[in-house]
Design an enzyme around this catalytic site. Structure first.
Site, PDB file in Angstrom:
ATOM      1  N   THR A  51       0.785  -1.039  -0.016  1.00  0.00           N
ATOM      2  CA  THR A  51       0.015  -0.123  -0.088  1.00  0.00           C
ATOM      3  C   THR A  51       0.830   1.128   0.118  1.00  0.00           C
ATOM      4  O   THR A  51       1.867   1.097   0.380  1.00  0.00           O
ATOM      5  CB  THR A  51      -0.948   0.059   1.348  1.00  0.00           C
ATOM      6  N   GLY A  68       2.499   2.402  -2.547  1.00  0.00           N
ATOM      7  CA  GLY A  68       3.634   2.010  -3.183  1.00  0.00           C
ATOM      8  C   GLY A  68       4.258   2.832  -4.499  1.00  0.00           C
ATOM      9  O   GLY A  68       5.174   2.379  -5.274  1.00  0.00           O
ATOM     10  N   GLY A  77       7.388   2.714  -0.128  1.00  0.00           N
ATOM     11  CA  GLY A  77       6.563   1.606  -0.816  1.00  0.00           C
ATOM     12  C   GLY A  77       7.259   1.346  -2.105  1.00  0.00           C
ATOM     13  O   GLY A  77       7.266   0.264  -2.375  1.00  0.00           O
ATOM     14  N   SER A 128       7.148   3.108  12.949  1.00  0.00           N
ATOM     15  CA  SER A 128       8.248   4.153  13.113  1.00  0.00           C
ATOM     16  C   SER A 128       9.005   4.235  14.438  1.00  0.00           C
ATOM     17  O   SER A 128       8.313   3.899  15.564  1.00  0.00           O
ATOM     18  CB  SER A 128       7.717   5.747  12.924  1.00  0.00           C
ATOM     19  N   TYR A 178       0.982  11.722  15.468  1.00  0.00           N
ATOM     20  CA  TYR A 178       1.768  10.880  14.697  1.00  0.00           C
ATOM     21  C   TYR A 178       2.196   9.695  15.414  1.00  0.00           C
ATOM     22  O   TYR A 178       2.404   8.563  15.005  1.00  0.00           O
ATOM     23  CB  TYR A 178       2.746  11.577  13.772  1.00  0.00           C
TER      24      TYR A 178
END
Length: 248
Positions: free
Chosen positions: A12, A14, A19, A136, A149
């Site tokens: 996804t 990409g 990606g 992350s 985030y």
């Protein structure tokens, strides 16, 4: 190389950054790869460059996820590798001044969308398949002005570990890759100008023991490693940090 011959992978988001680099690496190792993205022109251009298959789908929209799942099932059947990569940083700012709109945008793509991408695709995953979430290193930090985030990635890690436990009876492995500062277009998309980006890069590098930014290719190689049953068959619920020692 033919590590993933006769394997179908979905990436996804990409059409750019991590990606794109991961799709390229998977294809180089023999996989048939589907890439998704929100912008038709961008995802079709990337697919042509890569030799991938393009689908226009917004990970933040449940109806797009359901359509993607139905189309993949109809055209290809089962899936062997699912890299849930799409994500945004959103607008940075303090908790006090944060808007509900920004909260919803980030959570809809980074968490809700990632959650339901996995949920909808579980019936299509072959036994022994690999799922990798792009997380992350901020999932375990508490830096000011990045609350949403950071929270979206922390939530993602929690779900990934639960999924690893739920899917283990089918030998489906669920893992996470957690990059630190990485040279991609994501900060440009966040609306930062070139001068601001240069200053941000310098500031970030100053806090990285290896004194450099990561690359999309660094992360792509880790995703491919986790997706390879010949080397990572005993790894599930694992998080690989790729941050130059930033959290030491």
């Amino acid at each position: 190389m033919s590590t993933f011959n006769n394997k179908l992978a979905i990436v996804t988001g990409g059409n750019s950054g991590i990606g794109y680099a991961t799709a390229k690496e998977l294809i180089a190792n023999g996989a048939k790869v589907i890439i998704t993205g929100r912008r038709r022109e961008a995802v079709e251009k990337a697919a042509e460059e890569l030799g991938a298959i393009s689908f226009v789908a917004d990970q933040g929209k449940l109806e797009d996820i359901e359509t993607l799942k139905a189309d993949v099932e109809k055209q290809f059947g089962k899936v062997d590798i699912l890299f849930i990569n799409a994500g945004i940083t959103g607008t940075l700012g303090s908790i006090e001044n944060m808007s509900a709109e920004n909260f919803d945008n980030v959570m809809d793509i980074n968490f809700r969308g990632a959650y339901f991408t996995l949920s909808k695709f579980i019936p299509l995953l072959n036994d022994g398949a690999s799922v990798v979430f792009l997380s992350s290193n901020v999932a375990t930090t508490s830096k000011p002005n990045s609350s949403i985030y950071q929270a979206s990635k922390a939530a993602l890690n929690s779900i990934a570990k639960t999924a690893a436990a739920e899917l283990a009876p089918r030998k489906i492995r669920v893992n996470m890759v957690s990059p630190g500062p990485t040279k991609t277009e994501i900060m440009t998309k966040a609306g930062l100008d070139e001068k601001t980006l240069e200053g941000l890069d310098e500031w970030l590098i100053s806090g990285i023991p290896l004194q450099k930014m990561g690359t999309a290719e660094d992360v792509a190689k880790a995703v491919v490693y986790l997706s390879d049953n010949s080397v990572a068959s005993f790894m599930t619920g694992t998080e690989i940090l790729i941050d130059g020692g930033m959290i030491l």
